[in-house]
Scaffold this motif. Structure first.
Motif, PDB file in Angstrom:
ATOM      1  N   LEU A 247       0.703  -1.152   0.030  1.00  8.84           N
ATOM      2  CA  LEU A 247      -0.116  -0.064   0.055  1.00  8.84           C
ATOM      3  C   LEU A 247       0.971   1.140   0.070  1.00  8.84           C
ATOM      4  O   LEU A 247       0.382   2.176  -0.601  1.00  8.84           O
ATOM      5  CB  LEU A 247      -1.054  -0.012   1.090  1.00  8.84           C
ATOM      6  N   VAL A 248       1.888   1.438   0.864  1.00 10.42           N
ATOM      7  CA  VAL A 248       2.819   2.308   0.895  1.00 10.42           C
ATOM      8  C   VAL A 248       3.484   2.380  -0.513  1.00 10.42           C
ATOM      9  O   VAL A 248       3.452   3.579  -1.113  1.00 10.42           O
ATOM     10  CB  VAL A 248       3.907   2.029   1.916  1.00 10.42           C
ATOM     11  N   ALA A 249       4.070   1.399  -1.040  1.00 17.15           N
ATOM     12  CA  ALA A 249       4.883   1.373  -2.465  1.00 17.15           C
ATOM     13  C   ALA A 249       3.866   2.003  -3.477  1.00 17.15           C
ATOM     14  O   ALA A 249       4.400   2.752  -4.322  1.00 17.15           O
ATOM     15  CB  ALA A 249       5.474  -0.100  -2.599  1.00 17.15           C
ATOM     16  N   VAL A 250       2.754   1.309  -3.501  1.00 18.73           N
ATOM     17  CA  VAL A 250       1.848   1.753  -4.673  1.00 18.73           C
ATOM     18  C   VAL A 250       1.453   3.398  -4.803  1.00 18.73           C
ATOM     19  O   VAL A 250       1.318   3.973  -5.649  1.00 18.73           O
ATOM     20  CB  VAL A 250       0.694   0.994  -4.646  1.00 18.73           C
ATOM     21  N   LYS A 251       1.332   3.786  -3.516  1.00 16.69           N
ATOM     22  CA  LYS A 251       0.810   5.053  -3.014  1.00 16.69           C
ATOM     23  C   LYS A 251       1.969   6.100  -3.637  1.00 16.69           C
ATOM     24  O   LYS A 251       1.907   7.025  -4.248  1.00 16.69           O
ATOM     25  CB  LYS A 251       0.733   5.482  -1.535  1.00 16.69           C
ATOM     26  N   ILE A 252       3.328   5.540  -3.394  1.00 18.35           N
ATOM     27  CA  ILE A 252       4.520   6.422  -3.781  1.00 18.35           C
ATOM     28  C   ILE A 252       4.624   6.144  -5.254  1.00 18.35           C
ATOM     29  O   ILE A 252       4.994   7.253  -6.066  1.00 18.35           O
ATOM     30  CB  ILE A 252       5.776   5.825  -3.094  1.00 18.35           C
ATOM     31  N   ALA A 253       4.616   4.985  -5.752  1.00 16.70           N
ATOM     32  CA  ALA A 253       4.901   4.739  -7.352  1.00 16.70           C
ATOM     33  C   ALA A 253       3.791   3.945  -7.792  1.00 16.70           C
ATOM     34  O   ALA A 253       3.955   2.806  -7.932  1.00 16.70           O
ATOM     35  CB  ALA A 253       6.392   4.174  -7.408  1.00 16.70           C
ATOM     36  N   PRO A 254       2.641   4.607  -8.183  1.00 19.46           N
ATOM     37  CA  PRO A 254       1.422   3.844  -8.718  1.00 19.46           C
ATOM     38  C   PRO A 254       1.778   2.901  -9.809  1.00 19.46           C
ATOM     39  O   PRO A 254       1.179   2.004 -10.494  1.00 19.46           O
ATOM     40  CB  PRO A 254       0.639   4.962  -9.195  1.00 19.46           C
ATOM     41  N   GLN A 255       3.022   3.235 -10.703  1.00 15.29           N
ATOM     42  CA  GLN A 255       3.325   2.721 -11.654  1.00 15.29           C
ATOM     43  C   GLN A 255       3.718   1.065 -11.628  1.00 15.29           C
ATOM     44  O   GLN A 255       3.904   0.400 -12.410  1.00 15.29           O
ATOM     45  CB  GLN A 255       4.196   3.399 -12.829  1.00 15.29           C
ATOM     46  N   LEU A 256       4.137   0.987 -10.380  1.00 17.98           N
ATOM     47  CA  LEU A 256       4.760  -0.434  -9.977  1.00 17.98           C
ATOM     48  C   LEU A 256       3.570  -1.292  -9.711  1.00 17.98           C
ATOM     49  O   LEU A 256       3.999  -2.501 -10.029  1.00 17.98           O
ATOM     50  CB  LEU A 256       5.597  -0.364  -8.911  1.00 17.98           C
ATOM     51  N   HIS A 257       2.382  -0.865  -9.665  1.00 22.26           N
ATOM     52  CA  HIS A 257       1.279  -1.808  -9.540  1.00 22.26           C
ATOM     53  C   HIS A 257       1.219  -3.342 -10.422  1.00 22.26           C
ATOM     54  O   HIS A 257       1.209  -4.195  -9.827  1.00 22.26           O
ATOM     55  CB  HIS A 257      -0.132  -0.988  -9.383  1.00 22.26           C
ATOM     56  N   PRO A 258       1.386  -2.946 -11.801  1.00 23.76           N
ATOM     57  CA  PRO A 258       1.205  -4.261 -12.562  1.00 23.76           C
ATOM     58  C   PRO A 258       2.403  -5.072 -12.086  1.00 23.76           C
ATOM     59  O   PRO A 258       2.260  -6.341 -12.815  1.00 23.76           O
ATOM     60  CB  PRO A 258       1.679  -3.552 -13.863  1.00 23.76           C
ATOM     61  N   TYR A 259       3.472  -4.815 -11.566  1.00 28.84           N
ATOM     62  CA  TYR A 259       4.471  -5.724 -11.302  1.00 28.84           C
ATOM     63  C   TYR A 259       4.105  -6.556 -10.018  1.00 28.84           C
ATOM     64  O   TYR A 259       4.942  -7.551  -9.742  1.00 28.84           O
ATOM     65  CB  TYR A 259       5.738  -4.917 -11.067  1.00 28.84           C
ATOM     66  N   LEU A 260       3.053  -6.342  -9.497  1.00 25.35           N
ATOM     67  CA  LEU A 260       2.736  -7.308  -8.067  1.00 25.35           C
ATOM     68  C   LEU A 260       2.118  -8.337  -8.518  1.00 25.35           C
ATOM     69  O   LEU A 260       1.248  -8.474  -9.291  1.00 25.35           O
ATOM     70  CB  LEU A 260       1.896  -6.333  -7.281  1.00 25.35           C
ATOM     71  N   ILE A 261       2.352  -9.766  -7.692  1.00 27.61           N
ATOM     72  CA  ILE A 261       1.953 -10.753  -7.768  1.00 27.61           C
ATOM     73  C   ILE A 261       1.439 -11.134  -6.462  1.00 27.61           C
ATOM     74  O   ILE A 261       2.285 -11.470  -5.500  1.00 27.61           O
ATOM     75  CB  ILE A 261       2.615 -11.883  -8.767  1.00 27.61           C
ATOM     76  N   PRO A 262       0.155 -11.439  -6.262  1.00 25.29           N
ATOM     77  CA  PRO A 262      -0.326 -11.620  -4.848  1.00 25.29           C
ATOM     78  C   PRO A 262      -0.371 -13.182  -4.587  1.00 25.29           C
ATOM     79  O   PRO A 262      -0.774 -13.826  -5.466  1.00 25.29           O
ATOM     80  CB  PRO A 262      -1.931 -11.138  -4.748  1.00 25.29           C
TER      81      PRO A 262
END
Length: 349
Positions: A271-286
């Motif tokens: 949540l912190v990382a995506v708020k800082i850098a929204p463009q990293l969201h597609p790199y996340l795998i839950p």
């Protein structure tokens, strides 16, 4: 060392053209279109991240960020604080839960001391900010300068790992009492009451749960974190392990590789990382839906659906490494299945 903004600027959008080509390839394999469900979507996502139709992650790594928390003094966990150090020693010996699982999955484990209240530990990378964060019930966990430095240092660490050949990074953590700052962060960033985010952690008694909730409420009231500024949230009610994971996510995305999330703590950091850098969201795998309360809220905020439902809440990155074989399976399907054309199979519309 690069600044946080310089690292974030390196995060590229996924390659849409390659993803479209991967989708066409998958539709042409010897199976009904879409019949492998989310495995196909994962292969498409990986192709966009790796910017290639030849997807693979032969060198997998789990980065475990460990730290102690000043809020331990509020009696929010039954485990002695020394367990952080003792369990890290078990990780050095490769006998902890996540180390056993990682070995089974043929994955490397990198241990990082971001703030354990002990002397440096042999076999553990020393990135110590200091020996334990501040007690969030009475003060900020860290200064904003410490938070930014932690994010930068952790992001740079991830980039260095990719430069040495790592193709997939999972995030893990270790720290007695760390579900309390994570609950505070999720409460603030998801705009919900602590009653919805505070869970049992390491088997905290139900009859004392109200105390833990009150500690989180006090932390938020004392520090007044700004929900629109996730670095402020991290600095005021977070912890060094949480900040370290967020930094790793930013660095991995900047280096162009996927990040596998673990459970509640990992999602709080995301949540912190995506708020800082929204463009990293597609790199996340839950990886999995942790049994720790509040996980579903963090996942909903992140708009992520986990691949596993295992009722796990060990932490350490254990759920992340459990998802590694699923990623391998997505790669294998894309790379090795035969095509309808090669098999002379014609499907009518």
């Amino acid at each position: 060392m690069q600044s946080l903004n310089q690292i974030i600027a390196q995060i590229r959008p996924l390659d849409k053209q390659v993803m479209d080509e991967m989708s066409i390839r998958l539709d042409g394999l010897v199976k009904p279109v879409g019949s492998l469900g989310r495995l196909e979507l994962l292969a498409i996502q990986l192709s966009g991240i790796y910017r290639s139709l030849n997807i693979s992650a032969p060198h997998k790594q789990l980065i475990v960020m460990a730290a102690d928390h000043g809020v331990y003094a509020e009696g929010i966990t039954l485990a002695p604080q020394a367990v952080t150090h003792l369990q890290m020693m078990n990780m050095v010996k490769s006998v902890s839960g996540v180390c056993v699982l990682a070995k089974q999955m043929d994955a490397e484990v990198l241990l990082v001391d971001a703030g354990i209240d002990s002397s440096p530990i042999e076999g553990v990378l020393n990135h110590k900010v200091r020996r334990g964060s501040g007690n969030i019930a009475t003060q900020a966990a860290m200064s904003r300068e410490e938070a930014v430095t932690l994010l930068e240092r952790s992001a740079q660490l991830a980039i260095e790992q990719v430069n040495r050949g790592v193709r997939l990074i999972g995030t893990g953590e270790l720290g007695m009492g760390n579900t309390t700052p994570a609950a505070a962060m999720v409460s603030v960033l998801c705009n919900v009451m602590p009653e919805q985010t505070v869970g049992v952690g390491a088997n905290f008694p139900q009859d004392r749960m109200q105390h833990k909730i009150e500690v989180v409420k006090r932390a938020i009231a004392v520090n007044q974190p700004n929900a629109d500024d996730s670095i402020d949230v991290l600095a005021k009610v977070g912890g060094f392990d949480l900040g370290g994971m967020a930094g790793v996510m930013i660095g991995a995305a900047a280096a162009g590789i996927p990040i596998v999330l673990d459970g509640f703590l990992s999602c709080a950091a995301a949540l912190v990382a995506v708020k800082i850098a929204p463009q990293l969201h597609p790199y996340l795998i839950p990886s999995h839906r942790s049994a720790e309360k509040g996980t579903h809220l963090a996942l909903e905020k992140l708009k992520l659906v986990p691949y596993l439902e295992m009722s796990m809440r060990l932490g350490e990155g254990s759920g992340a490494v459990m998802a590694f074989p699923i990623i391998d399976a997505a790669c294998a399907i894309a790379n090795n299945m035969g095509s309808l054309a090669e098999s002379n199979i014609l499907l009518s519309d």
